[in-house]
Design a protein around this motif. Sequence first.
Motif, PDB file in Angstrom:
ATOM      1  N   LEU A 195       0.759  -1.273  -0.034  1.00 49.46           N
ATOM      2  CA  LEU A 195       0.141  -0.071  -0.088  1.00 49.46           C
ATOM      3  C   LEU A 195       1.003   1.205  -0.049  1.00 49.46           C
ATOM      4  CD1 LEU A 195      -2.926   0.745   0.015  1.00 49.46           C
ATOM      5  CD2 LEU A 195      -2.646   0.791   2.605  1.00 49.46           C
ATOM      6  N   ASN A 201      -0.807   3.145  -6.917  1.00 48.41           N
ATOM      7  CA  ASN A 201      -1.972   3.567  -6.149  1.00 48.41           C
ATOM      8  C   ASN A 201      -2.281   5.116  -6.155  1.00 48.41           C
ATOM      9  OD1 ASN A 201      -0.727   4.604  -4.130  1.00 48.41           O
ATOM     10  ND2 ASN A 201      -0.444   2.255  -3.219  1.00 48.41           N
ATOM     11  N   VAL A 202      -1.486   5.900  -6.905  1.00 46.47           N
ATOM     12  CA  VAL A 202      -1.165   7.323  -7.089  1.00 46.47           C
ATOM     13  C   VAL A 202      -2.352   7.684  -8.166  1.00 46.47           C
ATOM     14  CG1 VAL A 202      -0.079   9.376  -7.583  1.00 46.47           C
ATOM     15  CG2 VAL A 202       0.980   7.780  -6.470  1.00 46.47           C
ATOM     16  N   ASN A 203      -3.283   8.325  -7.664  1.00 42.03           N
ATOM     17  CA  ASN A 203      -4.421   8.600  -8.530  1.00 42.03           C
ATOM     18  C   ASN A 203      -3.864   9.353  -9.869  1.00 42.03           C
ATOM     19  OD1 ASN A 203      -6.864   7.622  -7.467  1.00 42.03           O
ATOM     20  ND2 ASN A 203      -6.722   9.504  -6.032  1.00 42.03           N
TER      21      ASN A 203
ATOM     22  N   VAL B  19     -17.206   9.627 -11.338  1.00 45.22           N
ATOM     23  CA  VAL B  19     -16.042   9.106 -11.685  1.00 45.22           C
ATOM     24  C   VAL B  19     -15.079   9.101 -10.788  1.00 45.22           C
ATOM     25  CG1 VAL B  19     -14.268   8.603 -13.246  1.00 45.22           C
ATOM     26  CG2 VAL B  19     -16.619   9.137 -14.103  1.00 45.22           C
ATOM     27  N   ARG B  20     -14.883  10.393 -10.170  1.00 44.59           N
ATOM     28  CA  ARG B  20     -13.762  10.717  -9.401  1.00 44.59           C
ATOM     29  C   ARG B  20     -14.102  10.170  -7.982  1.00 44.59           C
ATOM     30  NH1 ARG B  20      -8.816  11.798  -8.532  1.00 44.59           N
ATOM     31  NH2 ARG B  20      -8.166  12.851  -6.445  1.00 44.59           N
ATOM     32  N   ILE B  24     -11.674   7.373  -5.917  1.00 37.23           N
ATOM     33  CA  ILE B  24     -11.047   7.246  -4.778  1.00 37.23           C
ATOM     34  C   ILE B  24     -11.782   6.260  -3.722  1.00 37.23           C
ATOM     35  CG2 ILE B  24     -10.490   9.676  -4.878  1.00 37.23           C
ATOM     36  CD1 ILE B  24     -12.296  10.209  -2.735  1.00 37.23           C
ATOM     37  N   HIS B 159       3.482   6.744   1.781  1.00 40.30           N
ATOM     38  CA  HIS B 159       2.916   7.210   2.987  1.00 40.30           C
ATOM     39  C   HIS B 159       1.789   6.392   3.559  1.00 40.30           C
ATOM     40  CE1 HIS B 159       0.861   8.971  -0.642  1.00 40.30           C
ATOM     41  NE2 HIS B 159      -0.130   8.450   0.019  1.00 40.30           N
ATOM     42  N   GLU B 180      -8.841  14.084  -1.371  1.00 37.83           N
ATOM     43  CA  GLU B 180      -8.542  13.438  -2.448  1.00 37.83           C
ATOM     44  C   GLU B 180      -9.542  13.647  -3.644  1.00 37.83           C
ATOM     45  OE1 GLU B 180      -7.922   9.098  -2.171  1.00 37.83           O
ATOM     46  OE2 GLU B 180      -7.146   9.301  -0.373  1.00 37.83           O
ATOM     47  N   PHE B 184      -7.228  16.708  -7.666  1.00 39.07           N
ATOM     48  CA  PHE B 184      -6.974  15.774  -8.582  1.00 39.07           C
ATOM     49  C   PHE B 184      -5.475  15.541  -8.624  1.00 39.07           C
ATOM     50  CE2 PHE B 184     -11.018  16.521  -9.468  1.00 39.07           C
ATOM     51  CZ  PHE B 184     -11.586  16.020 -10.778  1.00 39.07           C
ATOM     52  N   GLN B 186      -4.048  15.064  -5.876  1.00 38.02           N
ATOM     53  CA  GLN B 186      -3.657  14.158  -4.355  1.00 38.02           C
ATOM     54  C   GLN B 186      -3.346  12.701  -4.414  1.00 38.02           C
ATOM     55  OE1 GLN B 186      -3.041  15.966  -1.739  1.00 38.02           O
ATOM     56  NE2 GLN B 186      -2.596  13.974  -0.599  1.00 38.02           N
ATOM     57  N   PRO B 187      -2.524  12.114  -4.226  1.00 35.89           N
ATOM     58  CA  PRO B 187      -2.244  10.652  -4.188  1.00 35.89           C
ATOM     59  C   PRO B 187      -3.348  10.059  -3.087  1.00 35.89           C
ATOM     60  CG  PRO B 187      -0.392  11.517  -3.059  1.00 35.89           C
ATOM     61  CD  PRO B 187      -1.261  12.823  -3.403  1.00 35.89           C
ATOM     62  N   CYS B 188      -3.504   8.731  -3.471  1.00 33.40           N
ATOM     63  CA  CYS B 188      -4.388   8.052  -2.209  1.00 33.40           C
ATOM     64  C   CYS B 188      -3.596   8.198  -0.922  1.00 33.40           C
ATOM     65  CB  CYS B 188      -4.635   6.645  -2.933  1.00 33.40           C
ATOM     66  SG  CYS B 188      -5.470   5.747  -1.642  1.00 33.40           S
ATOM     67  N   ASN B 190      -4.022   6.004   1.558  1.00 36.61           N
ATOM     68  CA  ASN B 190      -3.485   4.928   1.858  1.00 36.61           C
ATOM     69  C   ASN B 190      -4.069   4.461   3.540  1.00 36.61           C
ATOM     70  OD1 ASN B 190      -2.196   4.395  -0.448  1.00 36.61           O
ATOM     71  ND2 ASN B 190      -0.204   4.975   0.323  1.00 36.61           N
ATOM     72  N   LEU B 191      -5.287   4.750   3.593  1.00 32.14           N
ATOM     73  CA  LEU B 191      -5.909   4.551   4.969  1.00 32.14           C
ATOM     74  C   LEU B 191      -5.793   3.009   5.441  1.00 32.14           C
ATOM     75  CD1 LEU B 191      -8.943   6.850   4.998  1.00 32.14           C
ATOM     76  CD2 LEU B 191      -6.832   7.409   5.665  1.00 32.14           C
ATOM     77  N   ASP B 215      -8.802   2.180   3.083  1.00 34.81           N
ATOM     78  CA  ASP B 215      -8.667   1.556   1.967  1.00 34.81           C
ATOM     79  C   ASP B 215      -8.149   0.168   2.055  1.00 34.81           C
ATOM     80  OD1 ASP B 215      -8.272   3.736  -0.212  1.00 34.81           O
ATOM     81  OD2 ASP B 215      -6.932   4.627   1.231  1.00 34.81           O
TER      82      ASP B 215
END
Lengths: 205, 238
Positions: A195, A201-203, B19-20, B24, B159, B180, B184, B186-188, B190-191, B215
């Motif tokens: 993860l 996993n980066v959008n 879609v967004r 996410i 992260h 997020e 647009f 912003q990376p995920c 990762n929760l 996640d």
Amino acid sequence: MATKTLFVTCGATVPFPELVELVLSQECFEGLKNYGFIRVIVQFGRGYKDDFERRLNTIHGIPQRCSLGDRELGCCSGESLSMSVLGALEIIGIEYSTRVHDIVRIADLVISHAGTGSILDSLRLEKPLIVCVNDRLMDNHQQQIADKFQQKNYVWACKPQPCEFYDCLRKSQSEQLNSFPQAHNVQFENQLIKLAFTSSNVNTL
Amino acid sequence: MKVEFVFVGLLLAYAALVVRLISILPFFKGYSNGFDNQDGSLKVSLFEHKAKRPLRLFLFLGSGGHTGEMLRLIENYKRVLLAKGNTICVGYSDQKSKECFVRSIASEYPDCRFEYYQFKKAREVNASLLQSLISVLQTLLTSLKNVIKISSDFRQGPHLVLLNGPGTCCIIATWFKMLEFLNFAQPCSNLVYVESLARINTLSLTGKILYYIADVFIVQWQELTSQNPRAKCFGILV
């Protein structure tokens, strides 16, 4: 030579008078002496000191110097109460210890309430553990946890009642528990790494 | 004529937002839908191959038992979480928990950088309705401020966000996903949510909410995976 230590912990925040009462009983002392214990350390929890002292005075012991220092017990200086009973058994009472791990380490048997924190403290250090359910707590999962851990044979569980309690004490001297599995799990570690470090996993939208 | 253009424009914008949102939320991501057990069963650690770069970790400390479990968890997975050069962002609302963290983790791992973020408790005991309303709003705002800061630092590299039981985690997780959604670039986030060990048959309220947001959703007893198919169980982790 018998030099066994029993550590009893009621949890740090909520008092557990029933457990203290069971431990500070003549019958329990006799049993412990027969099983070769010479020392009982009781962490009775915040706000229970006066009650504990009163109860200690009713067991007709002889006040004595504590065989463990305040540093070893992890309490403030002069905070520990110590008394000897039946000539050979030392009872040490502390309100709260900052070094529970160190006490568990020197113990040969631990009796605790069924909070997950206290259970893990003992099982992670591979100490035999009797779990006593504080059944007066509302909306609490102690009974479920105790049942579950007992079902897997990681602990001996009981309610705060004399017959069940002494039965557990007896079992602790004759039976073996299953060893508690390690907390480290490679699959979970891999999951975290995947993860965190996989850039896919980066959008991209 | 103009009205139609506006209408089509709105429709397109709406479609883009949907879609967004889908992109996410965790349900539609391959790595987190609970069915990727094949590679999980390979008992090889990815540590040697992948986890070389420093990691930025955010974790939230609640109080009492929750804090205890969180401390055990990061200690048990220190090879990844407390590796040299990592930055650990610690969110807390309870001073005692922070002291406990400093004593048992921060002072033991000098190779990590530690940052502290104070979050306001959402609810105080004995507060009136108006008082609680105000304090909830304050909590929402201050936690948004903290989450904006933390998540903007996430753009730099690997992260993770580690959450367990406390109620404030719902607010924190929602803000992370909201940011997020809006940004647009912003990376995920990762929760990762780890349910309390004390939960054997039912999820906690926080767990029920974060089931739809986290996640990766972890429980510590196998019983919970049957009613909650997204939940993964690796046994007791704390």
